[in-house]
Scaffold this active site. Structure first.
Site, short mmCIF file in Angstrom:
data_model
loop_
_atom_site.label_atom_id
_atom_site.label_comp_id
_atom_site.label_asym_id
_atom_site.label_seq_id
_atom_site.Cartn_x
_atom_site.Cartn_y
_atom_site.Cartn_z
N CYS A 119 0.94 -1.21 -0.03
CA CYS A 119 -0.34 -0.10 0.02
C CYS A 119 0.71 1.60 0.22
O CYS A 119 0.22 2.38 -0.43
CB CYS A 119 -1.39 0.43 1.14
N HIS A 261 -2.47 7.21 3.09
CA HIS A 261 -2.58 6.03 2.41
C HIS A 261 -4.34 5.47 2.78
O HIS A 261 -4.77 5.36 4.28
CB HIS A 261 -2.21 4.68 2.86
N ASN A 291 -9.38 0.85 0.98
CA ASN A 291 -9.04 0.50 0.81
C ASN A 291 -8.22 -0.19 -1.11
O ASN A 291 -8.25 -0.79 -1.17
CB ASN A 291 -8.26 -0.42 2.29
#
Length: 340
Positions: A119, A261, A291
């Site tokens: 990520c 993030h 996500n």
């Protein structure tokens, strides 16, 4: 005194049209809209249809970023000399996604590579491209974060299946100076491989193949130890953010927006608390897309741009955390960007 820097010139984003709501997921597994929202802040996500791969999303986002920058040309003469694609879900193990994306965008035989940092991939890719531009290896670059996580999600695991979405975001960069709006002023990166077993997709790599044993079906899906990941994410993102701010001489009060993030709304709020940052300065997009891993930061930037939240000259702090474990932060000023 100004020094060489990579400068943002364009921005593009793309999510697949299929919207998957919490209510839809609750009909498939033991969960509910209330549980998902309470634990993650996510209300929906986008999933790619069967047959759509990461490169397809990356090409669309890259096309939009090039158009945003006014750099697109049918003969590849727009000056892009480097393409970096951040992804954890490439089309195949080999070759990399980036050369295919570059070719499909009509960029010719430019340098192209993938970056795998979970990520945190977009921040690592941004650092890679920025360093290449400052060093003079290219004059312009295209950086893309793209993911199709749906095929890697265990539909029986509500700890992961409700969290991840598919999408791609991209930025264009050119070689410029630190006194320009859009300049990437610093990047802080870190990792801790001793904690690699907290999140990952263990199957089908060389570790399993070397044993001659086919991976267990569960090993082909993403796993995540949520509580431990939460603690590490908050700690590392806050520490990296503090380091990046110190490197550019900004106080927390001087930051206009923090684009973290988009993993989990609770993580974003916890990082803001660690930094002493008012939550209204957080850019939040996770509720609508989930996500999206390496795509989450550029997608959040595009959403904030579309809503008119980002103004030229604003001071932005980007920060991310993901598998590896890996983390990173970047400080930059925002240019005047119009989405394509």
């Amino acid at each position: 005194m100004s020094t060489p820097a990579a400068v943002l010139t364009g921005l593009g984003a793309y999510v697949p049209p299929r919207v998957v709501t919490n209510d839809e997921l609750s009909r498939r597994m033991d969960t509910s809209d209330a549980w998902i929202v309470r634990r993650t802040g996510i209300r929906q996500r986008h999933w790619a249809e069967p047959g759509v791969a990461t490169s397809d999303l990356a090409v669309e986002a890259g096309h939009r970023a090039l158009k945003s920058a006014g750099a697109e040309g049918s003969d590849g003469s727009d000056g892009i000399g480097l393409v970096v694609v951040a992804t954890t879900t490439p089309d195949q193990q080999c070759p990399a996604v980036a050369p295919d994306v570059a070719a499909r965008l009509g960029l010719g035989t430019v340098a192209a590579l993938d970056v795998g940092a979970g990520c945190t991939g977009f921040v690592y890719a941004l650092a890679t491209a920025s360093a290449a531009l400052v060093a003079g290896y290219a004059e312009r670059a295209l950086v893309i974060g793209a993911e199709t996580f749906r095929p890697f999600l265990n539909p029986a695991d509500r700890g992961t299946a409700v969290i991840f979405g598919d999408g791609a975001g991209a930025v264009t960069l050119r070689r410029g100076t630190t006194d320009e709006a859009g300049a990437v002023l610093t990047v802080d990166l870190g990792s801790d491989g001793t904690l690699k077993d907290l999140v990952g997709i263990p199957g089908n790599g060389s570790r399993h193949r070397s044993t001659g044993r086919p991976p267990h079906p569960d090993e082909q899906y993403l796993f995540m130890h949520g509580k431990e990941v939460f603690v590490q994410a908050v700690r590392r993102m806050a520490q990296s953010s503090t380091t990046a701010l110190a490197q550019v001489g900004w106080s927390v009060d001087e930051v206009d927006h923090v684009v973290g993030h988009q993993a989990n709304l609770r993580i974003l709020h916890a990082v803001a608390g660690e930094l002493g940052l008012p939550e209204e300065r957080l850019v939040r997009h996770v509720d609508r897309v989930g996500n999206t891993s390496a795509a989450s930061i550029p997608l959040a930037l595009a959403d904030a741009t579309e809503r008119g939240r980002l103004r030229p000259g604003d001071r932005l702090l980007l920060t991310a955390f993901g598998a590896g474990l890996a983390w990173g932060s970047a400080a930059l000023t925002w240019p005047g960007i119009t989405l394509a």
